[in-house]
Design a protein around this motif. Structure first.
Motif, PDB file in Angstrom:
ATOM      1  N   MET A   1     -27.814  16.700  10.877  1.00 43.96           N
ATOM      2  CA  MET A   1     -27.088  16.131   9.741  1.00 43.96           C
ATOM      3  C   MET A   1     -25.686  16.725   9.649  1.00 43.96           C
ATOM      4  O   MET A   1     -24.708  16.019   9.411  1.00 43.96           O
ATOM      5  N   GLY A   2     -25.594  18.031   9.849  1.00 43.32           N
ATOM      6  CA  GLY A   2     -24.296  18.692   9.782  1.00 43.32           C
ATOM      7  C   GLY A   2     -23.316  18.170  10.816  1.00 43.32           C
ATOM      8  O   GLY A   2     -22.104  18.112  10.569  1.00 43.32           O
ATOM      9  N   ASP A   3     -23.831  17.776  11.987  1.00 45.32           N
ATOM     10  CA  ASP A   3     -22.964  17.242  13.040  1.00 45.32           C
ATOM     11  C   ASP A   3     -22.249  15.972  12.597  1.00 45.32           C
ATOM     12  O   ASP A   3     -21.185  15.626  13.132  1.00 45.32           O
ATOM     13  N   THR A   4     -22.844  15.261  11.640  1.00 44.40           N
ATOM     14  CA  THR A   4     -22.239  14.009  11.171  1.00 44.40           C
ATOM     15  C   THR A   4     -21.589  14.162   9.798  1.00 44.40           C
ATOM     16  O   THR A   4     -21.269  13.164   9.150  1.00 44.40           O
ATOM     17  N   GLY A   5     -21.425  15.406   9.361  1.00 42.86           N
ATOM     18  CA  GLY A   5     -20.743  15.646   8.096  1.00 42.86           C
ATOM     19  C   GLY A   5     -21.627  15.643   6.872  1.00 42.86           C
ATOM     20  O   GLY A   5     -21.119  15.725   5.749  1.00 42.86           O
ATOM     21  N   LEU A   6     -22.938  15.570   7.049  1.00 43.84           N
ATOM     22  CA  LEU A   6     -23.855  15.599   5.905  1.00 43.84           C
ATOM     23  C   LEU A   6     -24.256  17.037   5.613  1.00 43.84           C
ATOM     24  O   LEU A   6     -24.694  17.759   6.512  1.00 43.84           O
TER      25      LEU A   6
END
Length: 306
Positions: free
Chosen positions: A214-219
């Motif tokens: 999720m963090g990889d996509t900005g979440l």
């Protein structure tokens, strides 16, 4: 001559012990086989009826070579630190020899040679000499090749967990790992970067990987926030997008196939939806997280857009 069973320690007999007690080497192997002893490796035998598992094999090697300590993936298993692929090949026991000049490999065994092993790096777990949790995590994340492997190991050691049916407390503090990785050793710089991605609230390897994806996509959801159900009972969803009222639950590796487990799962799902902060709940399996993270992220983004 002493009886062979008397000479054994923890179900392990070394041939050198038997020889020292007066057993002629030429007669020993035949006697051991006739009596039902099981060969563990060269020079070590297991008592009749004893299960020759990885713990017994590790004990035998430590009897044969008192200088070695369990490390890397084997130490992770002893400390109940969860891992993805960072714990090494299945069935391979890993050790570190403090005075070895080079690493060694044999069938089912790998011995890492190092000059960076002090008394502060050693502990005892389940009767075996092993590296401490901090040193174990440091060894693994310095040498593993993937971010997900590294962060999963660190998250597990930092968190309270139920591993293999055993509830344990957190094994290390973030400061312990930072200190372990501060030395200028190979892989340490990259490991320090990965350490900053850890989350002690993470509840499972699947949660760790889901958070990273999720963090990889900005979440950037909250991890394991404490909410109150309609009855006032505290409940912690795996992830919460508070502004959207969206909870995300990740199912771990364990299969909850009993009726009682299914009932608890349903009750938790209903209780979670009764929390005032929650308007919608999404659930994903560990298989989805590991094999199709892009689908998980896409589903979450759609839910956030509604």
């Amino acid at each position: 001559m002493y009886e062979l069973a008397i000479l054994a320690r923890g179900g392990v007999l070394l041939t050198v012990w038997a020889a020292a007690a007066g057993w002629p080497p030429g007669r020993l192997a035949g006697r051991l086989r006739r009596d039902g002893w099981q060969r563990i490796c060269r020079g070590a035998w297991a008592a009749p009826g004893r299960e020759v598992d990885w713990l017994l094999k590790a004990a035998a090697l430590q009897f044969l070579r008192p200088e070695v300590v369990c490390s890397h993936g084997t130490a992770a298993r002893l400390h109940r630190i969860e891992a993805l692929g960072a714990a090494g090949p299945a069935g391979v026991l890993e050790f570190t020899a403090p005075r070895a000049s080079r690493s060694e490999r044999a069938e089912g065994i790998r011995i890492h040679g190092t000059t960076f092993l002090t008394s502060r790096d050693r502990s005892t777990r389940r009767g075996l000499r092993t590296t401490t949790p901090a040193r174990t995590v440091g060894d693994l994340i310095r040498t593993c090749g993937r971010r997900e492997e590294a962060v999963t190991v660190a998250d597990s050691a930092l968190a309270r967990r139920v591993v293999d049916g055993v509830r344990r407390e957190a094994l290390v503090r973030y400061e312990d790992l930072a200190a372990e990785l501060s030395a200028p050793r190979r892989g340490a710089a990259r490991a320090r970067t990965w350490l900053r991605l850890t989350e002690p609230a993470s509840g499972s390897p699947a949660e760790t990987v889901a958070r990273l994806r999720m963090g990889d996509t900005g979440l950037s959801p909250e991890s394991q926030p404490t909410l109150l159900t309609a009855t006032g009972r505290p409940l912690r969803p795996d992830f919460l997008f508070r502004a959207a009222g969206l909870a995300v639950e990740i199912e771990g590796h364990a299969f909850h196939g009993t009726r009682r487990a299914h009932e608890r799962d349903v009750a938790r799902f209903n209780a979670l939806q009764s929390c005032p902060e929650i308007r919608r709940v999404l659930r994903f399996t560990a298989r989805e997280v590991f094999q199709h993270p892009e689908r998980m992220v896409a589903t979450i983004r759609v839910a956030l857009s509604l």
